[in-house]
Design an enzyme around this catalytic site. Structure first.
Site, PDB file in Angstrom:
ATOM      1  N   GLY A 245       0.870  -1.040  -0.010  1.00 15.01           N
ATOM      2  CA  GLY A 245      -0.565   0.224   0.358  1.00 15.01           C
ATOM      3  C   GLY A 245       0.908   1.360   0.151  1.00 15.01           C
ATOM      4  O   GLY A 245       2.020   0.932  -0.451  1.00 15.01           O
ATOM      5  N   ASN A 246       0.452   2.600   0.151  1.00 15.28           N
ATOM      6  CA  ASN A 246       1.016   3.800   0.606  1.00 15.28           C
ATOM      7  C   ASN A 246       0.501   4.707   1.185  1.00 15.28           C
ATOM      8  O   ASN A 246      -0.240   4.299   1.955  1.00 15.28           O
ATOM      9  CB  ASN A 246       1.118   4.386  -0.876  1.00 15.28           C
ATOM     10  CG  ASN A 246      -0.533   4.756  -1.236  1.00 15.28           C
ATOM     11  OD1 ASN A 246      -0.327   5.097  -1.269  1.00 15.28           O
ATOM     12  ND2 ASN A 246      -0.586   4.344  -2.522  1.00 15.28           N
ATOM     13  N   TYR A 247       0.957   5.696   1.479  1.00 16.55           N
ATOM     14  CA  TYR A 247       0.189   6.621   2.759  1.00 16.55           C
ATOM     15  C   TYR A 247      -0.094   7.481   2.550  1.00 16.55           C
ATOM     16  O   TYR A 247      -0.946   8.553   3.589  1.00 16.55           O
ATOM     17  CB  TYR A 247       1.617   7.213   3.219  1.00 16.55           C
ATOM     18  CG  TYR A 247       2.831   6.430   4.174  1.00 16.55           C
ATOM     19  CD1 TYR A 247       2.305   5.674   5.085  1.00 16.55           C
ATOM     20  CD2 TYR A 247       4.251   6.155   3.525  1.00 16.55           C
ATOM     21  CE1 TYR A 247       3.371   5.161   6.006  1.00 16.55           C
ATOM     22  CE2 TYR A 247       5.158   5.505   4.215  1.00 16.55           C
ATOM     23  CZ  TYR A 247       5.198   4.521   5.570  1.00 16.55           C
ATOM     24  OH  TYR A 247       5.481   4.155   5.852  1.00 16.55           O
TER      25      TYR A 247
END
Ligand code: CTP
Length: 396
Positions: free
Chosen positions: A205-207
């Site tokens: 995923g990412n932030y």
């Protein structure tokens, strides 16, 4: 604003001292103003000053001696109720229907729209309960204003300051002159991250939080646009009446939702942080630890922006984002061209306060016609307003 009737509900916050100035500006513009206050607000600003300015008694108690303040009549009298400053305590009570003072009784009986201008210290502003209460107010269709970044009563610097009086006047002005410039238009907005599953318990995923995309969806919706928000996994939501949210997880699900809705869309804003790669295979059982090194094979996802750019008609406006940390301008222009967008909004990771983890953003917009517009560092809702102004111009 001439002839408009406004009730200002003042709750207990140091920012209450600014309200006499707000009243003066509203009266100057021809509005009629009445004031209700919580008992603690009266320790921050003088009821006498406010009754003298407004030429109406300032009401604090539900009843005093033999008189009863008719909160229902007050709630029906106004064209707008503004709660300013709205303290953490008053917001919590409004969100939960508590009615233990006159201000809250007027709020609960108000048949007019209600605008809320929060004011508090940064830590209270950031608390999850306060943010949930604001979401609750939005779900009642209250207009919740942003706070400003700056010096706070505690001496700290941060968000939580009530909007400056001039900005409150602008908000009230634009409320009474709602242009609904995007009425009859439909928009598709992507926001948040995507999660690419590796096995039943892990993902890549990412932030991204989705804050920027949600602010854009809300700003479009406030202009009367019917918005489909395709939202990746995030704790944030928006209860806006003009927004239909489709929750997705992976880049593929986001692509499918976008292709389903794109044909009926006039405006598409691709602000999601979509994974560029996804695992080639999805393990159906949990991957066990074995060798010292472990390699995951990835394959490219479909670039949703590029895909929509390849099928868009000339009446559709397509906006993309670019998040860069070097050669920002040339990469942004390359994306504009290659993805056939009408404009690219560039965030540079080199600008302090811009990017995923911040409440602020600093953008530059590059348009297909060669126009480049640079903006100051602003809160994400303010940045959303700049982007939507540009979209409105592109729709003409
Ligand atoms: N985008 C998309 N689908 C993808 C990847 C990106 O729609 N699979 C969109 C994003 O929503 C954004 C724009 O493309 O509007 C640019 O995304 P960004 O990650 O900055 O650039 P990429 O094109 O993915 O290129 P790179 O990661 O090499 O910078």
């Amino acid at each position: 604003m001439k002839g408009k009737k406004i009730i200002i509900g003042i709750s207990g916050s140091i920012a209450a001292y600014k309200i006499p100035m707000l009243v003066r500006l509203l009266l100057k513009k021809g509005a009629e103003v009445k004031i209700v206050m919580t008992p603690s607000a009266a320790t921050f600003v003088s009821p006498l000053v406010l009754s003298t300015l407004t030429k109406h008694p300032v009401l604090i108690e539900l009843s005093s001696n033999e008189t009863w303040a008719n909160h229902v009549a007050l709630g029906r009298w106004a064209d707008l109720m503004l709660i300013a400053p709205a303290s953490c305590n008053t917001i919590a009570k409004m969100a939960n229907g508590i009615c233990d003072n006159l201000l809250l009784a007027v709020y609960l009986s108000a048949t007019c729209p209600v605008m809320v201008a929060p004011a508090m210290d940064e830590d209270m502003w950031n608390h999850a309960s306060l943010q949930n209460n604001l979401l609750q107010l939005k779900s009642y269709q209250n207009i919740v204003l942003d706070t400003e970044h700056g010096e706070l009563a505690s001496g700290l610097i941060g968000f939580g300051r009530m909007l400056e009086i001039e900005k409150l006047v602008t908000e009230i002005d634009s409320f009474f002159n709602v242009k609904q410039r995007l009425k009859n238009k439909k928009a598709l907005v992507t926001a948040g991250p995507t999660y690419e599953n590796l096995d039943p318990v892990r993902y890549i995923g990412n932030y991204s939080t989705g804050k920027m995309g949600i602010a854009i969806a809300e700003t479009l919706a406030n202009e009367g646009c019917e918005v489909v928000l395709v939202l990746g996994p995030t704790s944030l939501t928006t209860p806006h009446a003009n927004i239909k949210t489709i929750q997705v997880r992976s880049a593929e699900e986001m692509l499918n939702a976008c292709t389903t809705h794109f044909a009926e869309t006039d405006i598409a804003v691709m602000s999601a942080a979509v994974a560029d790669y996804t695992p080639t295979t999805l393990s159906t059982s949990k991957i066990k630890k074995k060798d010292e090194e472990f390699t995951i094979q990835l394959k490219k996802t479909t670039d949703i922006l590029k895909q929509l750019g390849s099928i868009k008609s000339k009446n559709q406006v397509l906006i993309g984002f670019a998040l860069e940390n070097k050669n920002e301008k040339s990469y942004a222009l390359k994306k504009l061209e290659e993805k056939n967008a009408d404009a690219i909004v560039l965030n540079s990771l080199n600008d302090e306060g811009a990017g995923f983890a911040y409440d602020t953003n600093k953008i530059t917009i590059f348009e297909k016609n060669g126009i480049e517009t640079n903006y100051e560092l602003k809160s994400k809702p303010e940045v959303a307003k700049d982007i939507v102004e540009k979209i409105i111009k592109l729709c003409q």
